[in-house]
Design an enzyme around this catalytic site. Sequence first.
Site, PDB file in Angstrom:
ATOM      1  N   LYS A 118       5.249 -15.071   4.490  1.00  0.00           N
ATOM      2  CA  LYS A 118       5.428 -15.834   5.856  1.00  0.00           C
ATOM      3  C   LYS A 118       5.501 -17.230   5.720  1.00  0.00           C
ATOM      4  CE  LYS A 118       3.426 -11.463   7.562  1.00  0.00           C
ATOM      5  NZ  LYS A 118       2.219 -10.933   8.400  1.00  0.00           N
ATOM      6  N   LYS A 124       9.942  -9.288   5.818  1.00  0.00           N
ATOM      7  CA  LYS A 124       9.505 -10.864   5.592  1.00  0.00           C
ATOM      8  C   LYS A 124       9.983 -11.011   4.071  1.00  0.00           C
ATOM      9  CE  LYS A 124       5.397  -9.332   6.462  1.00  0.00           C
ATOM     10  NZ  LYS A 124       5.415  -7.708   6.573  1.00  0.00           N
ATOM     11  N   GLY A 176      -6.409   2.200   8.449  1.00  0.00           N
ATOM     12  CA  GLY A 176      -4.855   2.144   8.448  1.00  0.00           C
ATOM     13  C   GLY A 176      -4.288   0.748   8.448  1.00  0.00           C
ATOM     14  N   VAL A 235       7.482 -12.734  10.888  1.00  0.00           N
ATOM     15  CA  VAL A 235       6.297 -13.408  10.733  1.00  0.00           C
ATOM     16  C   VAL A 235       5.464 -13.378  12.030  1.00  0.00           C
ATOM     17  CG1 VAL A 235       5.457 -15.839  10.757  1.00  0.00           C
ATOM     18  CG2 VAL A 235       7.511 -15.154   9.445  1.00  0.00           C
ATOM     19  N   VAL A 278       7.628   0.636  11.867  1.00  0.00           N
ATOM     20  CA  VAL A 278       8.364  -0.207  12.670  1.00  0.00           C
ATOM     21  C   VAL A 278       9.715   0.494  13.367  1.00  0.00           C
ATOM     22  CG1 VAL A 278       9.350  -2.688  12.879  1.00  0.00           C
ATOM     23  CG2 VAL A 278       7.401  -2.124  11.680  1.00  0.00           C
ATOM     24  N   GLU A 320      -2.960  -1.099   3.044  1.00  0.00           N
ATOM     25  CA  GLU A 320      -2.038   0.210   2.413  1.00  0.00           C
ATOM     26  C   GLU A 320      -3.025   0.858   1.083  1.00  0.00           C
ATOM     27  OE1 GLU A 320       1.018   1.132   3.185  1.00  0.00           O
ATOM     28  OE2 GLU A 320       1.274  -0.490   4.709  1.00  0.00           O
ATOM     29  N   ASP A 376       1.748 -11.377   0.989  1.00  0.00           N
ATOM     30  CA  ASP A 376       2.347 -11.403   2.407  1.00  0.00           C
ATOM     31  C   ASP A 376       2.152 -12.557   3.126  1.00  0.00           C
ATOM     32  OD1 ASP A 376       3.051  -9.351   4.686  1.00  0.00           O
ATOM     33  OD2 ASP A 376       1.298 -10.742   5.166  1.00  0.00           O
ATOM     34  N   GLU A 404      12.689 -12.659  14.188  1.00  0.00           N
ATOM     35  CA  GLU A 404      11.446 -12.940  14.773  1.00  0.00           C
ATOM     36  C   GLU A 404      10.166 -12.295  14.234  1.00  0.00           C
ATOM     37  OE1 GLU A 404       9.002 -14.939  16.450  1.00  0.00           O
ATOM     38  OE2 GLU A 404      10.654 -15.582  17.374  1.00  0.00           O
TER      39      GLU A 404
END
Length: 404
Positions: free
Chosen positions: A200, A100, A182, A127, A12, A185, A196, A124
Amino acid sequence: MVNVAVLGFGTVGSGVAEVLTGHEGSIERKADGLIRLKYILDVREFPDSPFADLFVKDFSVVENDPEVDIVVETIGGATVALDFTRRALEAGKSVVTSNKELVATKGYELTQLAKSKGVCYLFEASVGGGIPIIRPLSQCLAANEILEIYGILNGTTNYILTRMIRAGLTFEAALAEAQEKGYAERDPSADVEGHDACRKICILAAIAFGRHIYPEQVPTQGIDGVTLADVDYTESAGKKIKLLGRAIRREDGRVCAYVAPHLVDQSSPLAGVEDVFNAISVRGDAIGDVMFYGRGAGKLPTASAVVADVIDVARNMGHRKALSWEPGGEDAVCGMDALASRWYVRAKATAEALRAALPGCKLLARRESGGGECACLTEGELTQEELERHLAGLEQSSALRVLD
């Protein structure tokens, strides 16, 4: 000019650097001024990166530079990232994040700290990756009393389920394929065990219902128990299995939030959401049902959402954008005890035994022999406790809620 520091140069973080520098002209127009990437913090070496001259290893360089206006945190986790976020806010710098876990666990504290310092804490991208949901939920739907939020919040698990349904792969084979591409993980537990999606739905519930909901307050079930037998049986009923995060506002104001695989009808918009795509449905008392759909993860989609928050802060420098909620507590949530639904049940039992346990249930077929198992859909709605009472004495293999 607004100066930005990016913390973490992973998927990211590197995407944010690319978008900030690759779209300078359009970003400058939208932000009413130049946004400059000044620092990238990472402990690793990137000598061949086009941003090599921007790297620093000591956060105090960023923290103590009065020219840095916005800190973008893409480190992840809730340890080092929490320390750096607190220090950045204390130093009077706005923070934008895709983290998150940090927002789900410490969001109330950090939004309050930002408020006290007159700066912004925006998230932003935490999520739905590139799907706009936080801003629409907090602004565009602000006139509504939100009644329920639910959806496909994790692209990895949705890809795995898609491959099980479309290609007939086992869970293990579909997971291995997701890792090879990919999408998953090396340690996929956060995705396949539902953690996860849990984080969220906590964030969405806090914004929608106004109280902090902690991950430990949200019962969470992943997809690692879903088998090809379940896929076969549910297909014969005209349904698909999807991992959903769900938060429902009860009449007393408390929130019932959980994560679990559900059966959705093949005519439902959610059934058509496949591969790594996400979809989030919001039900408001005035608007009814609205849905947000798109890529829920990925380098550039997530970076897009991060940079949008950066532009928002830059455009409103000196005017804090309020995004906060009240503290959580045991009184903010209620258990799933009173949540009734129809159920899909697979059990090691004869058809007669299953019919006797669940009168009126609809027995399901599958392509291959059940090997001593059979499955059904309950006729009426039952709470989980009621279902377990009905099935006492039977060896239950799977029980999934049906989203009607």
